[in-house]
Design a protein around this motif. Structure first.
Motif, PDB file in Angstrom:
ATOM      1  N   LEU A  11       0.828  -1.205   0.000  1.00  0.00           N
ATOM      2  CA  LEU A  11       0.000   0.000   0.000  1.00  0.00           C
ATOM      3  C   LEU A  11       0.866   1.260   0.000  1.00  0.00           C
ATOM      4  N   LEU A  12       1.935   1.251   0.772  1.00  0.00           N
ATOM      5  CA  LEU A  12       2.850   2.392   0.807  1.00  0.00           C
ATOM      6  C   LEU A  12       3.531   2.595  -0.546  1.00  0.00           C
ATOM      7  N   ILE A  13       3.969   1.510  -1.161  1.00  0.00           N
ATOM      8  CA  ILE A  13       4.602   1.610  -2.482  1.00  0.00           C
ATOM      9  C   ILE A  13       3.596   2.109  -3.512  1.00  0.00           C
ATOM     10  N   SER A  14       2.350   1.617  -3.437  1.00  0.00           N
ATOM     11  CA  SER A  14       1.309   2.073  -4.355  1.00  0.00           C
ATOM     12  C   SER A  14       1.035   3.562  -4.194  1.00  0.00           C
ATOM     13  N   ALA A  15       0.977   4.022  -2.953  1.00  0.00           N
ATOM     14  CA  ALA A  15       0.745   5.444  -2.698  1.00  0.00           C
ATOM     15  C   ALA A  15       1.907   6.285  -3.240  1.00  0.00           C
ATOM     16  N   LEU A  16       3.105   5.796  -3.099  1.00  0.00           N
ATOM     17  CA  LEU A  16       4.272   6.509  -3.626  1.00  0.00           C
ATOM     18  C   LEU A  16       4.216   6.574  -5.149  1.00  0.00           C
ATOM     19  N   ILE A  17       3.862   5.468  -5.782  1.00  0.00           N
ATOM     20  CA  ILE A  17       3.730   5.444  -7.241  1.00  0.00           C
ATOM     21  C   ILE A  17       2.658   6.434  -7.700  1.00  0.00           C
ATOM     22  N   LEU A  18       1.519   6.427  -7.015  1.00  0.00           N
ATOM     23  CA  LEU A  18       0.449   7.356  -7.384  1.00  0.00           C
ATOM     24  C   LEU A  18       0.869   8.812  -7.176  1.00  0.00           C
ATOM     25  N   GLY A  19       1.596   9.082  -6.111  1.00  0.00           N
ATOM     26  CA  GLY A  19       2.076  10.442  -5.869  1.00  0.00           C
ATOM     27  C   GLY A  19       3.046  10.910  -6.936  1.00  0.00           C
ATOM     28  N   LEU A  20       3.979  10.047  -7.313  1.00  0.00           N
ATOM     29  CA  LEU A  20       4.940  10.401  -8.364  1.00  0.00           C
ATOM     30  C   LEU A  20       4.239  10.566  -9.708  1.00  0.00           C
ATOM     31  N   LEU A  21       3.291   9.678  -9.995  1.00  0.00           N
ATOM     32  CA  LEU A  21       2.541   9.791 -11.242  1.00  0.00           C
ATOM     33  C   LEU A  21       1.715  11.078 -11.272  1.00  0.00           C
ATOM     34  N   PHE A  22       1.104  11.417 -10.149  1.00  0.00           N
ATOM     35  CA  PHE A  22       0.337  12.657 -10.067  1.00  0.00           C
ATOM     36  C   PHE A  22       1.236  13.857 -10.361  1.00  0.00           C
ATOM     37  N   ASP A  23       2.410  13.883  -9.763  1.00  0.00           N
ATOM     38  CA  ASP A  23       3.342  14.989  -9.987  1.00  0.00           C
ATOM     39  C   ASP A  23       3.748  15.056 -11.459  1.00  0.00           C
ATOM     40  N   TYR A  24       4.021  13.920 -12.058  1.00  0.00           N
ATOM     41  CA  TYR A  24       4.458  13.887 -13.457  1.00  0.00           C
ATOM     42  C   TYR A  24       3.337  14.304 -14.411  1.00  0.00           C
ATOM     43  N   LEU A  25       2.120  13.830 -14.158  1.00  0.00           N
ATOM     44  CA  LEU A  25       1.022  14.075 -15.090  1.00  0.00           C
ATOM     45  C   LEU A  25       0.366  15.444 -14.942  1.00  0.00           C
ATOM     46  N   PHE A  26       0.340  15.990 -13.722  1.00  0.00           N
ATOM     47  CA  PHE A  26      -0.486  17.174 -13.492  1.00  0.00           C
ATOM     48  C   PHE A  26       0.281  18.459 -13.204  1.00  0.00           C
ATOM     49  N   ILE A  40      -7.213   5.371 -14.213  1.00  0.00           N
ATOM     50  CA  ILE A  40      -7.039   3.959 -14.541  1.00  0.00           C
ATOM     51  C   ILE A  40      -5.935   3.354 -13.685  1.00  0.00           C
ATOM     52  N   THR A  41      -4.841   4.084 -13.501  1.00  0.00           N
ATOM     53  CA  THR A  41      -3.754   3.600 -12.650  1.00  0.00           C
ATOM     54  C   THR A  41      -4.205   3.488 -11.202  1.00  0.00           C
ATOM     55  N   LEU A  42      -4.966   4.468 -10.738  1.00  0.00           N
ATOM     56  CA  LEU A  42      -5.472   4.435  -9.368  1.00  0.00           C
ATOM     57  C   LEU A  42      -6.344   3.208  -9.141  1.00  0.00           C
ATOM     58  N   TYR A  43      -7.245   2.936 -10.071  1.00  0.00           N
ATOM     59  CA  TYR A  43      -8.107   1.760  -9.940  1.00  0.00           C
ATOM     60  C   TYR A  43      -7.294   0.464 -10.016  1.00  0.00           C
ATOM     61  N   ALA A  44      -6.329   0.412 -10.916  1.00  0.00           N
ATOM     62  CA  ALA A  44      -5.503  -0.799 -11.026  1.00  0.00           C
ATOM     63  C   ALA A  44      -4.773  -1.076  -9.715  1.00  0.00           C
ATOM     64  N   LEU A  45      -4.196  -0.049  -9.114  1.00  0.00           N
ATOM     65  CA  LEU A  45      -3.489  -0.241  -7.844  1.00  0.00           C
ATOM     66  C   LEU A  45      -4.458  -0.530  -6.698  1.00  0.00           C
ATOM     67  N   LEU A  46      -5.652   0.046  -6.735  1.00  0.00           N
ATOM     68  CA  LEU A  46      -6.660  -0.247  -5.714  1.00  0.00           C
ATOM     69  C   LEU A  46      -7.052  -1.721  -5.764  1.00  0.00           C
TER      70      LEU A  46
END
Length: 122
Positions: A11-26, A40-46
């Motif tokens: 869960l921690l690794i998933s949150a880190l991935i989502l945070g980095l992806l958010f920074d990169y995309l937005f 889609i990435t958020l749902y896949a990791l969920l």
């Protein structure tokens, strides 16, 4: 290592991935295709994090994610500022409601008015 500790690590690794992806995309970029890619990435990791606690089965709760993904694609397809603001407010609320339903962390039925208050945490 116990399953609970391993799950928390994932869960921690998933949150880190989502945070980095958010920074990169937005950060400093228009929403466009970034919003549906992030959703889609958020749902896949969920679903990946829920795989041990609740097996994935096709039912009405799972299908509620389709309108959320479809609304996120409107940023890519349309440029109407009114719909952009409405979707910006609705998609996170729907995502919270859908996550509550998927993880069975809700106290009230989805059709009760108290469920809306639970989603908004009032």
């Amino acid at each position: 290592m116990s399953l609970a500790k391993k799950g928390n690590g994932y869960l921690l690794i998933s949150a880190l991935i989502l945070g980095l992806l958010f920074d990169y995309l937005f950060y400093g970029k228009p929403l466009g295709l970034s919003y549906p890619l992030y959703m889609i990435t958020l749902y896949a990791l969920l679903f990946w994090n829920m795989r041990h606690t609740q097996p994935l089965k096709i039912d009405a709760k799972l299908l509620l994610g389709i309108p959320i993904i479809a609304l996120s694609f409107t940023y890519f397809i349309y440029s109407n500022p009114i719909f952009a603001v409405l979707n910006f407010l609705m998609i996170p609320s729907l995502l919270v409601a859908h996550t509550l339903l998927l993880t069975s962390n809700h106290r009230y039925k989805w059709f009760e008015s108290r469920f809306l208050l639970e989603v908004l945490r009032i």
